[in-house]
Design a protein around this motif. Structure first.
Motif, mmCIF file in Angstrom:
data_model
loop_
_atom_site.group_PDB
_atom_site.id
_atom_site.type_symbol
_atom_site.label_atom_id
_atom_site.label_comp_id
_atom_site.label_asym_id
_atom_site.label_seq_id
_atom_site.Cartn_x
_atom_site.Cartn_y
_atom_site.Cartn_z
ATOM 1 N N ARG A 37 0.830 -1.191 0.000
ATOM 2 C CA ARG A 37 0.000 0.000 0.000
ATOM 3 C C ARG A 37 0.872 1.251 0.000
ATOM 4 O O ARG A 37 2.073 1.188 0.204
ATOM 5 C CB ARG A 37 -0.911 0.011 1.238
ATOM 6 C CG ARG A 37 -1.997 -1.026 1.190
ATOM 7 C CD ARG A 37 -2.830 -1.029 2.456
ATOM 8 N NE ARG A 37 -2.246 -1.892 3.464
ATOM 9 C CZ ARG A 37 -2.826 -2.160 4.625
ATOM 10 N NH1 ARG A 37 -3.987 -1.634 4.916
ATOM 11 N NH2 ARG A 37 -2.255 -2.957 5.500
ATOM 12 N N THR A 165 -7.282 -1.830 -1.985
ATOM 13 C CA THR A 165 -6.145 -2.638 -1.553
ATOM 14 C C THR A 165 -6.495 -4.112 -1.595
ATOM 15 O O THR A 165 -5.724 -4.938 -2.081
ATOM 16 C CB THR A 165 -5.705 -2.241 -0.131
ATOM 17 O OG1 THR A 165 -5.336 -0.863 -0.129
ATOM 18 C CG2 THR A 165 -4.518 -3.066 0.315
ATOM 19 N N ARG A 168 -6.746 -5.109 -5.380
ATOM 20 C CA ARG A 168 -5.510 -5.181 -6.160
ATOM 21 C C ARG A 168 -4.650 -6.359 -5.751
ATOM 22 O O ARG A 168 -3.888 -6.895 -6.561
ATOM 23 C CB ARG A 168 -4.733 -3.864 -6.057
ATOM 24 C CG ARG A 168 -4.010 -3.623 -4.759
ATOM 25 C CD ARG A 168 -3.491 -2.204 -4.672
ATOM 26 N NE ARG A 168 -2.529 -1.895 -5.704
ATOM 27 C CZ ARG A 168 -1.230 -2.105 -5.579
ATOM 28 N NH1 ARG A 168 -0.739 -2.654 -4.490
ATOM 29 N NH2 ARG A 168 -0.401 -1.772 -6.549
ATOM 30 N N VAL A 178 -1.136 -1.768 -12.780
ATOM 31 C CA VAL A 178 -0.124 -0.871 -12.201
ATOM 32 C C VAL A 178 0.502 -0.009 -13.296
ATOM 33 O O VAL A 178 0.693 1.207 -13.131
ATOM 34 C CB VAL A 178 0.962 -1.687 -11.467
ATOM 35 C CG1 VAL A 178 2.136 -0.788 -11.080
ATOM 36 C CG2 VAL A 178 0.383 -2.348 -10.223
ATOM 37 N N TYR A 198 -4.052 4.081 -4.144
ATOM 38 C CA TYR A 198 -4.248 3.336 -5.395
ATOM 39 C C TYR A 198 -5.596 3.612 -6.051
ATOM 40 O O TYR A 198 -6.156 2.741 -6.726
ATOM 41 C CB TYR A 198 -4.054 1.836 -5.160
ATOM 42 C CG TYR A 198 -2.691 1.506 -4.618
ATOM 43 C CD1 TYR A 198 -1.555 1.691 -5.403
ATOM 44 C CD2 TYR A 198 -2.519 1.060 -3.317
ATOM 45 C CE1 TYR A 198 -0.283 1.421 -4.902
ATOM 46 C CE2 TYR A 198 -1.260 0.792 -2.802
ATOM 47 C CZ TYR A 198 -0.144 0.979 -3.603
ATOM 48 O OH TYR A 198 1.105 0.719 -3.112
ATOM 49 N N GLU A 201 -5.490 3.009 -9.807
ATOM 50 C CA GLU A 201 -5.678 1.640 -10.290
ATOM 51 C C GLU A 201 -7.157 1.254 -10.266
ATOM 52 O O GLU A 201 -7.635 0.514 -11.137
ATOM 53 C CB GLU A 201 -4.836 0.681 -9.457
ATOM 54 C CG GLU A 201 -3.348 0.949 -9.618
ATOM 55 C CD GLU A 201 -2.475 0.059 -8.752
ATOM 56 O OE1 GLU A 201 -2.970 -0.994 -8.292
ATOM 57 O OE2 GLU A 201 -1.295 0.407 -8.542
#
Length: 342
Positions: A37, A165, A168, A178, A198, A201
């Motif tokens: 993370r 999190t 991913r 990514v 993130y 993403e």
């Protein structure tokens, strides 16, 4: 007799904080794997770690996957970076109670104030207490990326992790996501905090859904499942990259004319919603200037993003639901058709 296969090869080691910092600075320890993370600790949490370290209180172990001589950390990024930053005097301590110490020569007991001090301003004894403190490191030897992700998820099971999190870690196309998430668009559209979490993403996967799913939803349950199963091909990467190019170029073009409307280009809900018409404009050989004029004609609302009540409602509460997404897409398509048919 049964033999358990695929058991993790692991060992336990003890590193001083000095070694944790040295390994990071020398590139022996890295945090660029798929599971890590971003940096999310605030000063108060960093400060509490430093105080706990001085007092030799238990610190959770660091988990690292070792390949050759490089340690790829699966857990412990916040702690490790806190030590690196503090030893480099990059922040001062806040919100802490004093440390009680005794002068061994006089026998007097006194309090040492920590707040407002960086590492170099602490007494030498406290500096040594930090650098000489040991951290348990669980080393996994030659684990695969899939094993690393599964181990990370198991380590954090029960700990608060945000939706992206969790998603991913289990994503089938982690590397592609990514790579696409590093596009220039997201550096303009997102804050550092959002990038650390993130969000870029998350937008990549949602953009893929807009382009490839007939009736996409943007809610967590839908995207988590999609992220786990979708395989982003090389053609998909090219398509998404071209769409992201179109969006950032549109933003830059409009920025020169109307900053308020330009901001709407990179507002998350609108940015994801326009992916289909952005791709359509590319396929139909529309220029960035033409697409920008269409965008300005639709997203020209005074109090809301647009003057289209249906779109505005669908972009509000519950915007991630499939029905709301469908309404936004329909209104965008109608507007696009009307603009370019004229």
């Amino acid at each position: 007799m049964l033999q358990i296969l695929h058991k993790t090869d692991k060992l336990r080691d003890e590193w001083t904080v000095r070694k944790v910092v040295s390994n990071y600075k020398n590139g022996i320890t890295v945090f660029d794997n798929a599971v890590q993370r971003g940096l999310v600790w605030d000063i108060e949490r960093k400060s509490r770690l430093i105080r706990s370290t001085i007092l030799n209180r238990p610190i959770p172990p660091i988990y690292a996957s070792k390949h050759e001589e490089i340690y790829s950390n699966l857990d412990g990024k916040q702690r490790s970076h806190t030590y690196v930053e503090f030893l480099d005097d990059e922040f001062v301590l806040e919100g802490l109670d004093p440390i009680e110490v005794m002068n061994t020569e006089t026998g007097e007991v006194e309090d040492v104030e920590l707040n407002g001090k960086c590492f170099s301003e602490l007494p030498q004894e406290l500096q040594d207490a930090i650098t000489d403190s040991t951290i348990t490191v669980i080393v996994l030897n030659n684990a695969t990326e899939d094993e690393e992700c599964e181990i990370f998820f198991d380590i954090n099971n029960g700990k608060p992790m945000n939706a992206i999190t969790v998603s991913r870690v289990r994503a089938k196309s982690r590397k592609e996501i990514v790579e696409l998430g590093s596009h220039e668009l997201f550096k303009n559209a997102l804050t550092e905090k959002a990038l650390a979490q993130y969000t870029n993403e998350d937008i990549v996967v949602k953009s893929w859904a807009m382009l490839h799913e007939e009736s996409p939803a943007m809610d967590t349950k839908y995207i988590r499942s999609l992220m786990r199963d979708v395989e982003i091909t090389e053609d998909d990467k090219i398509q998404l990259g071209m769409c992201f190019d179109r969006v950032i170029e549109t933003y830059k073009t409009i920025l020169n004319e109307d900053k308020k409307i330009a901001k709407r280009v990179i507002t998350r809900t609108h940015m994801i919603s326009i992916m289909r018409v952005a791709w359509r404009s590319i396929e139909e050989d529309k220029t960035v200037e033409q697409f920008s004029k269409w965008f300005m004609s639709f997203f020209n609302g005074k109090r809301s993003a647009t003057n289209n009540a249906t779109y505005n409602t669908a972009a509000g509460t519950g915007s991630g639901k499939a029905a709301s997404v469908k309404k936004r897409l329909e209104e965008l398509e109608k507007s696009y058709d009307d603009f370019f048919i004229k």
